[in-house]
Design a protein around this motif. Structure first.
Motif, mmCIF file in Angstrom:
data_model
loop_
_atom_site.group_PDB
_atom_site.id
_atom_site.type_symbol
_atom_site.label_atom_id
_atom_site.label_comp_id
_atom_site.label_asym_id
_atom_site.label_seq_id
_atom_site.Cartn_x
_atom_site.Cartn_y
_atom_site.Cartn_z
ATOM 1 N N ILE A 72 0.826 -1.200 0.000
ATOM 2 C CA ILE A 72 0.000 0.000 0.000
ATOM 3 C C ILE A 72 0.866 1.257 0.000
ATOM 4 C CG2 ILE A 72 -1.675 1.329 1.361
ATOM 5 C CD1 ILE A 72 -2.793 -1.391 2.307
ATOM 6 N N ASN A 73 1.975 1.227 0.712
ATOM 7 C CA ASN A 73 2.855 2.397 0.782
ATOM 8 C C ASN A 73 3.416 2.772 -0.583
ATOM 9 O OD1 ASN A 73 2.405 2.550 3.514
ATOM 10 N ND2 ASN A 73 4.326 1.540 4.099
ATOM 11 N N LYS A 74 3.636 1.772 -1.427
ATOM 12 C CA LYS A 74 4.121 2.056 -2.779
ATOM 13 C C LYS A 74 3.084 2.836 -3.566
ATOM 14 C CE LYS A 74 7.197 -1.963 -3.127
ATOM 15 N NZ LYS A 74 7.461 -3.255 -3.820
ATOM 16 N N THR A 75 1.822 2.512 -3.356
ATOM 17 C CA THR A 75 0.749 3.232 -4.044
ATOM 18 C C THR A 75 0.586 4.634 -3.482
ATOM 19 O OG1 THR A 75 -0.417 1.135 -4.405
ATOM 20 C CG2 THR A 75 -1.701 3.148 -4.669
ATOM 21 N N LEU A 76 0.741 4.768 -2.186
ATOM 22 C CA LEU A 76 0.576 6.074 -1.542
ATOM 23 C C LEU A 76 1.647 7.077 -1.950
ATOM 24 C CD1 LEU A 76 -0.459 5.388 2.169
ATOM 25 C CD2 LEU A 76 -1.647 6.830 0.533
ATOM 26 N N SER A 77 2.869 6.600 -2.123
ATOM 27 C CA SER A 77 4.005 7.466 -2.503
ATOM 28 C C SER A 77 4.126 8.678 -1.586
ATOM 29 C CB SER A 77 3.845 7.922 -3.960
ATOM 30 O OG SER A 77 3.826 6.811 -4.825
ATOM 31 N N GLY A 78 3.964 8.458 -0.299
ATOM 32 C CA GLY A 78 4.146 9.540 0.660
ATOM 33 C C GLY A 78 2.884 10.304 1.000
ATOM 34 N N ASP A 79 1.795 10.108 0.268
ATOM 35 C CA ASP A 79 0.537 10.780 0.587
ATOM 36 C C ASP A 79 -0.072 10.191 1.851
ATOM 37 O OD1 ASP A 79 0.770 12.385 -1.600
ATOM 38 O OD2 ASP A 79 -0.554 11.186 -2.879
ATOM 39 N N SER A 80 -1.046 10.895 2.393
ATOM 40 C CA SER A 80 -1.731 10.409 3.594
ATOM 41 C C SER A 80 -3.026 9.706 3.211
ATOM 42 C CB SER A 80 -2.036 11.578 4.532
ATOM 43 O OG SER A 80 -2.909 12.499 3.892
ATOM 44 N N VAL A 81 -3.573 8.957 4.159
ATOM 45 C CA VAL A 81 -4.868 8.299 3.982
ATOM 46 C C VAL A 81 -5.902 9.130 4.726
ATOM 47 C CG1 VAL A 81 -6.216 6.221 4.438
ATOM 48 C CG2 VAL A 81 -3.803 6.023 3.794
ATOM 49 N N ASP A 82 -6.954 9.553 4.012
ATOM 50 C CA ASP A 82 -7.976 10.380 4.637
ATOM 51 C C ASP A 82 -9.001 9.554 5.409
ATOM 52 O OD1 ASP A 82 -7.393 13.184 3.628
ATOM 53 O OD2 ASP A 82 -7.425 12.055 1.756
ATOM 54 N N ILE A 83 -9.322 8.384 4.887
ATOM 55 C CA ILE A 83 -10.379 7.598 5.516
ATOM 56 C C ILE A 83 -10.166 6.113 5.239
ATOM 57 C CG2 ILE A 83 -11.952 7.834 3.541
ATOM 58 C CD1 ILE A 83 -14.243 8.113 5.630
ATOM 59 N N ILE A 84 -10.481 5.286 6.213
ATOM 60 C CA ILE A 84 -10.485 3.832 6.042
ATOM 61 C C ILE A 84 -11.915 3.352 6.223
ATOM 62 C CG2 ILE A 84 -9.813 1.642 7.134
ATOM 63 C CD1 ILE A 84 -7.055 2.782 7.604
ATOM 64 N N VAL A 85 -12.358 2.476 5.332
ATOM 65 C CA VAL A 85 -13.726 1.962 5.392
ATOM 66 C C VAL A 85 -13.695 0.443 5.355
ATOM 67 C CG1 VAL A 85 -14.563 4.022 4.197
ATOM 68 C CG2 VAL A 85 -14.119 1.943 2.876
ATOM 69 N N GLY A 86 -14.790 -0.161 5.769
ATOM 70 C CA GLY A 86 -14.896 -1.609 5.690
ATOM 71 C C GLY A 86 -15.533 -2.192 6.932
ATOM 72 N N GLY A 87 -15.761 -3.476 6.890
ATOM 73 C CA GLY A 87 -16.325 -4.175 8.033
ATOM 74 C C GLY A 87 -15.923 -5.636 7.972
ATOM 75 N N PRO A 88 -15.345 -6.173 9.038
ATOM 76 C CA PRO A 88 -14.973 -7.588 9.050
ATOM 77 C C PRO A 88 -16.188 -8.462 8.785
ATOM 78 C CG PRO A 88 -14.016 -6.453 10.928
ATOM 79 C CD PRO A 88 -14.976 -5.493 10.291
ATOM 80 N N PRO A 89 -15.987 -9.697 8.328
ATOM 81 C CA PRO A 89 -17.108 -10.607 8.059
ATOM 82 C C PRO A 89 -18.080 -10.643 9.231
ATOM 83 C CG PRO A 89 -15.048 -11.602 7.368
ATOM 84 C CD PRO A 89 -14.685 -10.329 8.072
ATOM 85 N N CYS A 90 -19.369 -10.511 8.923
ATOM 86 C CA CYS A 90 -20.357 -10.328 9.980
ATOM 87 C C CYS A 90 -20.962 -11.637 10.476
ATOM 88 C CB CYS A 90 -21.480 -9.425 9.481
ATOM 89 S SG CYS A 90 -22.414 -10.115 8.080
ATOM 90 N N GLN A 91 -20.633 -12.774 9.853
ATOM 91 C CA GLN A 91 -21.308 -14.020 10.210
ATOM 92 C C GLN A 91 -21.133 -14.384 11.678
ATOM 93 O OE1 GLN A 91 -19.459 -13.498 7.585
ATOM 94 N NE2 GLN A 91 -20.383 -14.353 5.732
ATOM 95 N N ALA A 92 -19.988 -14.035 12.249
ATOM 96 C CA ALA A 92 -19.728 -14.391 13.645
ATOM 97 C C ALA A 92 -20.640 -13.641 14.604
ATOM 98 C CB ALA A 92 -18.273 -14.086 13.992
ATOM 99 N N TYR A 93 -21.220 -12.512 14.140
ATOM 100 C CA TYR A 93 -22.085 -11.723 14.999
ATOM 101 C C TYR A 93 -23.564 -11.881 14.662
ATOM 102 C CZ TYR A 93 -17.596 -9.367 15.512
ATOM 103 O OH TYR A 93 -16.265 -9.086 15.713
ATOM 104 N N SER A 94 -23.873 -12.521 13.529
ATOM 105 C CA SER A 94 -25.260 -12.648 13.085
ATOM 106 C C SER A 94 -25.971 -13.733 13.871
ATOM 107 C CB SER A 94 -25.307 -12.982 11.590
ATOM 108 O OG SER A 94 -24.800 -14.283 11.371
ATOM 109 N N LEU A 95 -27.291 -13.801 13.686
ATOM 110 C CA LEU A 95 -28.067 -14.836 14.366
ATOM 111 C C LEU A 95 -27.599 -16.216 13.954
ATOM 112 C CD1 LEU A 95 -31.649 -13.306 14.241
ATOM 113 C CD2 LEU A 95 -30.109 -13.444 16.199
ATOM 114 N N ALA A 96 -27.292 -16.370 12.661
ATOM 115 C CA ALA A 96 -26.777 -17.660 12.194
ATOM 116 C C ALA A 96 -25.437 -17.951 12.847
ATOM 117 C CB ALA A 96 -26.653 -17.663 10.673
#
Length: 423
Positions: free
Chosen positions: A98-122
């Protein structure tokens, strides 16, 4: 504005952020089909900005191969999609790439959510099995529950101004609430204030009831806050949403739109004049299931009583098991006269009994494209993989219209407040 998408799936969250002008530094996803879906979608956006969308549509029509499509796209763009499992062991090489893609720029925001199955009713049912094993002295747990720690490793390393963490409501009550306490403590430790709300996708214009926990955090000491979302709703019924898609029978597929003029809401969010119809593919169904489907449809539409078929009311000769006390609504139609369907889950990949099309003459479960529309994916969004894989990708996704609404409000804060430190 740069962002990183963790546990990307097919890119429902990214769809909303890209449409609001954010630049993807990296998508990290372990499923190979979802990785190709992400690459194909990035190809669409690149070709759109370079006025070469005809090549994308050639691919959808099968006139060129996927490799030929990808050869038209800069490799540095496709390489932002990283096919890797996220774990403590893989973090060093992920950061390096990822750092190679950034080339010294900063990251403004991180998004996402780990797999939810462990928290679901199932997932809870699986947890009970795990607990029984532990009581026997067997050390076992669902490791997916702890992937939030890897998410926090990314926050600690890149220090983005904000983050968005999406998951199912069961996240708050997992392990009697202790798990949520641990999650909040770790976010605090790595330097973030946060707030969460239970949001419903139908309030973002999605034609679906889908409640999710949306956690939004910001660097401590900055003046960001949880945004206020103005509710908006779909302006069409589910019949309007799907009516321009051609009538097909179970096991059939169609690559041509019907002659029915699409509803204005469909034209606004789902379908353009140049679009190519893909994945209007229905799974096969046996005669017994189709007979039950017709019963479910009739139960809803007769006398406009809007009642669900109960399994106890299914004739005995059509039943496949004797249990009529639990999961009694296992056959459920998508109601044509309402604006919102019930939640589209990844289980749709296993059977379509919970997602029956409302047309008596078709008597089938939803096609892949119909399920994608319920999730608010536009028709020009192409999914890679088998039918089962694509259904899973759709069911696990964040609805793009919901993601778009979230990204829009966060963009306003990032542009206007700039992360000023509060004195």
């Amino acid at each position: 504005m740069n962002y990183i998408d963790l546990f990307s799936g097919s890119g429902g969250l990214s769809e909303g952020f890209i449409k609001n002008g954010f630049k993807a530094i990296a998508h990290i996803e372990m499923n190979g089909d979802a990785v190709n879906t992400l690459k194909t979608r990035l190809s669409y956006f690149y070709l759109k900005t370079t006025n070469k969308l005809e090549f994308y549509y050639q691919y959808l029509r099968g006139e060129i191969t996927r490799n030929e499509l990808y050869n038209m796209i800069p490799s540095e763009l496709l390489n932002t999609v990283i096919n890797e499992e996220m774990s403590e062991a893989t973090l060093p090489k992920l950061f390096e790439r990822i750092n190679k893609t950034l080339s010294g720029d900063s990251v403004d925001i991180i998004v996402g959510g780990p797999p939810c199955q462990a928290y679901s009713l199932a997932g809870r049912n699986k947890q009970k099995r795990i607990q029984r094993e532990q009581e026997k002295g067997v050390e076992v747990d669902d490791e997916r529950k702890y992937l939030y720690k890897v998410y926090c490793d990314f926050l600690e390393y890149y220090k983005p101004k904000m983050f968005v963490f999406e998951n199912v409501p069961g996240l708050l009550t997992s392990d009697g609430g202790k798990h949520w306490i641990d999650i909040k403590a770790l976010f605090d430790k790595v330097g973030y204030d946060l707030q969460y709300k239970l949001l419903n996708s139908k309030e973002f214009g999605v034609s679906q009831e889908r409640k999710r926990i949306i956690i939004i955090g910001w660097l401590k000491g900055t003046n960001y806050e949880y945004p206020k979302f103005e509710p908006t709703e779909a302006s069409c019924t589910l019949k309007d949403l799907l009516n321009d898609l051609p009538s097909i029978q179970p096991g059939e597929e169609s690559g041509e739109y019907s002659n029915v003029k699409p509803h204005k809401y469909v034209q606004k969010h789902y379908r353009n004049k140049e679009d190519v119809l893909t994945w209007h593919l229905s799974r096969p169904a046996n005669n017994r299931d189709r007979e039950i489907y017709r019963l479910a449809i009739n139960e809803w539409v007769k006398d406009d009583n809007q009642k669900r078929l109960q399994y106890s009311n299914v004739p005995e000769h059509l039943r496949t098991h004797k249990n009529t006390k639990y999961f009694t609504d296992r056959f459920k139609i998508v109601p044509p006269n309402l604006k919102y369907s019930h939640t589209v889950l990844a289980h749709i990949a296993k059977d379509g009994h919970y997602y029956i099309h409302f047309d008596l003459n078709q008597a089938r479960s939803l096609t892949v494209r119909e399920a994608a529309r319920l999730q608010s994916f536009p028709d020009n969004f192409y999914f890679e993989g088998s039918r089962t894989s694509v259904f899973t990708q759709i069911g696990n996704a964040v609805p793009p219209l919901m993601a778009e609404g979230i990204a829009r409000e966060l963009k306003k804060q990032l542009e206007s407040k700039g992360g000023e430190v509060i004195d």
